[in-house]
Design a protein around this motif. Structure first.
Motif, PDB file in Angstrom:
ATOM      1  N   LEU A  84       0.790  -1.643  -0.241  1.00  0.00           N
ATOM      2  CA  LEU A  84       0.026  -0.044   0.007  1.00  0.00           C
ATOM      3  C   LEU A  84       0.920   1.635  -0.183  1.00  0.00           C
ATOM      4  CD1 LEU A  84      -2.854  -1.436   2.285  1.00  0.00           C
ATOM      5  CD2 LEU A  84      -3.159  -0.972   0.270  1.00  0.00           C
ATOM      6  N   ALA A  85       1.768   1.367   0.523  1.00  0.00           N
ATOM      7  CA  ALA A  85       3.026   2.385   0.416  1.00  0.00           C
ATOM      8  C   ALA A  85       3.722   2.968  -0.905  1.00  0.00           C
ATOM      9  CB  ALA A  85       3.578   2.050   1.922  1.00  0.00           C
ATOM     10  N   VAL A  86       3.548   2.074  -2.134  1.00  0.00           N
ATOM     11  CA  VAL A  86       4.131   2.138  -3.162  1.00  0.00           C
ATOM     12  C   VAL A  86       3.697   3.118  -3.574  1.00  0.00           C
ATOM     13  CG1 VAL A  86       5.208   1.644  -5.677  1.00  0.00           C
ATOM     14  CG2 VAL A  86       4.790  -0.673  -3.535  1.00  0.00           C
ATOM     15  N   PRO A  87       2.621   3.643  -4.025  1.00  0.00           N
ATOM     16  CA  PRO A  87       2.320   4.747  -5.049  1.00  0.00           C
ATOM     17  C   PRO A  87       1.961   5.712  -4.230  1.00  0.00           C
ATOM     18  CG  PRO A  87       0.314   2.801  -4.686  1.00  0.00           C
ATOM     19  CD  PRO A  87       1.420   2.746  -4.057  1.00  0.00           C
ATOM     20  N   ALA A  88       0.844   6.127  -2.552  1.00  0.00           N
ATOM     21  CA  ALA A  88       1.580   6.689  -2.035  1.00  0.00           C
ATOM     22  C   ALA A  88       2.051   5.957  -0.171  1.00  0.00           C
ATOM     23  CB  ALA A  88       0.454   7.406  -2.284  1.00  0.00           C
ATOM     24  N   GLY A  89       2.717   8.144   0.896  1.00  0.00           N
ATOM     25  CA  GLY A  89       2.767   7.336   1.705  1.00  0.00           C
ATOM     26  C   GLY A  89       1.119   6.678   1.956  1.00  0.00           C
ATOM     27  N   THR A  90       1.532   6.274   3.588  1.00  0.00           N
ATOM     28  CA  THR A  90       0.125   6.114   4.665  1.00  0.00           C
ATOM     29  C   THR A  90      -0.216   5.818   5.215  1.00  0.00           C
ATOM     30  OG1 THR A  90       1.335   3.613   5.453  1.00  0.00           O
ATOM     31  CG2 THR A  90       0.463   3.664   3.234  1.00  0.00           C
ATOM     32  N   SER A  91      -1.500   6.559   6.039  1.00  0.00           N
ATOM     33  CA  SER A  91      -1.935   6.865   7.831  1.00  0.00           C
ATOM     34  C   SER A  91      -2.752   6.287   7.698  1.00  0.00           C
ATOM     35  CB  SER A  91      -1.918   8.394   7.384  1.00  0.00           C
ATOM     36  OG  SER A  91      -2.672   8.829   8.602  1.00  0.00           O
ATOM     37  N   TYR A  92      -2.865   4.729   8.460  1.00  0.00           N
ATOM     38  CA  TYR A  92      -3.285   4.617   9.731  1.00  0.00           C
ATOM     39  C   TYR A  92      -4.297   4.943  10.654  1.00  0.00           C
ATOM     40  CZ  TYR A  92      -6.200   0.984  11.933  1.00  0.00           C
ATOM     41  OH  TYR A  92      -6.893  -0.129  11.921  1.00  0.00           O
ATOM     42  N   VAL A  93      -5.575   5.396  10.600  1.00  0.00           N
ATOM     43  CA  VAL A  93      -6.232   6.148  11.763  1.00  0.00           C
ATOM     44  C   VAL A  93      -7.532   5.332  12.451  1.00  0.00           C
ATOM     45  CG1 VAL A  93      -6.048   8.895  10.578  1.00  0.00           C
ATOM     46  CG2 VAL A  93      -7.660   7.464  10.075  1.00  0.00           C
ATOM     47  N   GLY A  94      -7.550   4.475  12.372  1.00  0.00           N
ATOM     48  CA  GLY A  94      -8.131   3.863  13.176  1.00  0.00           C
ATOM     49  C   GLY A  94      -9.283   2.132  12.868  1.00  0.00           C
ATOM     50  N   GLU A  95      -9.933   1.480  13.944  1.00  0.00           N
ATOM     51  CA  GLU A  95     -10.383   0.249  13.350  1.00  0.00           C
ATOM     52  C   GLU A  95     -11.925   1.273  13.110  1.00  0.00           C
ATOM     53  OE1 GLU A  95      -9.872  -2.683  13.356  1.00  0.00           O
ATOM     54  OE2 GLU A  95      -7.987  -3.030  14.580  1.00  0.00           O
ATOM     55  N   ASP A  96     -11.944   2.007  13.043  1.00  0.00           N
ATOM     56  CA  ASP A  96     -13.907   2.687  12.622  1.00  0.00           C
ATOM     57  C   ASP A  96     -13.625   2.298  11.161  1.00  0.00           C
ATOM     58  OD1 ASP A  96     -15.817   4.239  11.799  1.00  0.00           O
ATOM     59  OD2 ASP A  96     -16.432   4.897  14.197  1.00  0.00           O
ATOM     60  N   ALA A  97     -14.130   1.708  10.711  1.00  0.00           N
ATOM     61  CA  ALA A  97     -13.871   1.637   8.855  1.00  0.00           C
ATOM     62  C   ALA A  97     -14.366   3.399   7.967  1.00  0.00           C
ATOM     63  CB  ALA A  97     -14.232   0.869   8.327  1.00  0.00           C
TER      64      ALA A  97
END
Length: 293
Positions: A154-167
């Motif tokens: 997932l980090a290949v095209p752009a940076g990632t920021s995980y913001v929580g279990e709530d979808a």
């Protein structure tokens, strides 16, 4: 060392619009085996020449990989594309623009079909995807195990920021930032309108305006701190009473310049409501509470 250690994880991508195509090219350039599907097959042909495997149906595309990324027009398109597709055991990442409620409903929908689910909100335009240093990133929310398992892909095209279990949180963060952007653009539009009929080159105003907006950005952190502790008068330099009094000059200037004040008046009206409630010593942070219904 086993040659398999150098193999890149395969994935499937459904949807080859401008954003989907940019995502596909980033994964292909990084050496990931990629299966693609698009409703109109013509969009897939250039990607096939770059190494993508083109599936004739969405079902066959999904069957090809454990990780399935969806980047379609809207939530209804996701429904139409995947309703009759077997998702059991799949990891589904939905990068289609949606609302928080739609993302939560899609997460439940995916679980009922035996899939793990992650929603994504892309904070970039297509030319930023796969471009080092562009600042592009994606908000992700939902299954943390899914995110952790596929983070490198997932980090290949752009940076990632995980913001929580709530979808719904990825979409919520996405829309919150975009809403702030449109508020900023409204102010920029009003500023340029004020000087539009004058002998003022807009390109000379632009750097002054940009620098001013940057100088004002610490107010974001000040408002957040006040919302967190409930003290809207803490650290206030220019209080609400002063700002409301000064707003008359903004409106009069717009009138003199023949510029509509329709971009300003909704916010100024909220400020006046706070002042009428006796909160003149506070900042404008209380506007947030007036907006929440």
């Amino acid at each position: 060392m086993n040659d398999n250690a150098f193999e890149k994880s395969p994935l499937t991508l459904l949807g080859l619009g401008a954003m989907g195509t940019a995502l596909a090219r980033a994964w292909l350039a990084a050496g990931h085996p990629l299966t693609v599907w698009n409703r109109g097959p013509g969009r897939a042909e250039p990607l096939a020449a770059e190494g993508a495997l083109v599936a004739p149906t969405a079902a066959e595309a999904v069957a090809a990989s454990g990780l399935v990324v969806v980047c379609l027009l809207d939530d209804a398109s996701v429904d139409e594309t995947l309703t009759d597709v077997d998702l059991a055991g799949k990891d589904l990442v939905d990068l289609t623009t949606s609302t928080p409620a739609q993302a939560r409903a899609r997460a439940a929908w995916a679980r009922e079909r035996g899939a793990r689910f992650l929603d994504g909100g892309i904070m970039a335009v297509p030319p930023m995807i796969g471009a080092p240093g562009s600042g592009a990133y994606v908000f992700y929310s939902g299954s943390r195990p899914l995110f952790d398992a596929h983070h490198d892909v997932l980090a290949v095209p752009a940076g990632t920021s995980y913001v929580g279990e709530d979808a719904g949180f990825a979409a919520l963060h996405d829309v919150a930032l975009l809403s702030a952007m449109y508020g900023m653009l409204a102010g920029i539009s009003h500023a340029f309108a004020l000087v539009r009929k004058e002998n003022i080159d807009p390109t000379t105003l632009a750097p002054l305006l940009a620098d001013w907006l940057v100088a004002m950005t610490p107010s974001v952190h000040a408002s957040a701190a006040q919302l967190a502790d409930g003290d809207y008068a803490r650290g206030v330099v220019s209080n609400l009473a002063m700002q409301v009094a000064g707003s008359a000059t903004l409106l009069r200037t717009a009138e003199e310049q023949g510029v509509s004040s329709e971009l300003l008046t909704p916010y100024l009206a909220l400020m006046k409501r706070l002042l009428a409630d006796g909160r003149g010593n506070e900042s404008t942070t209380g506007v947030v509470d007036l907006l929440v219904r």
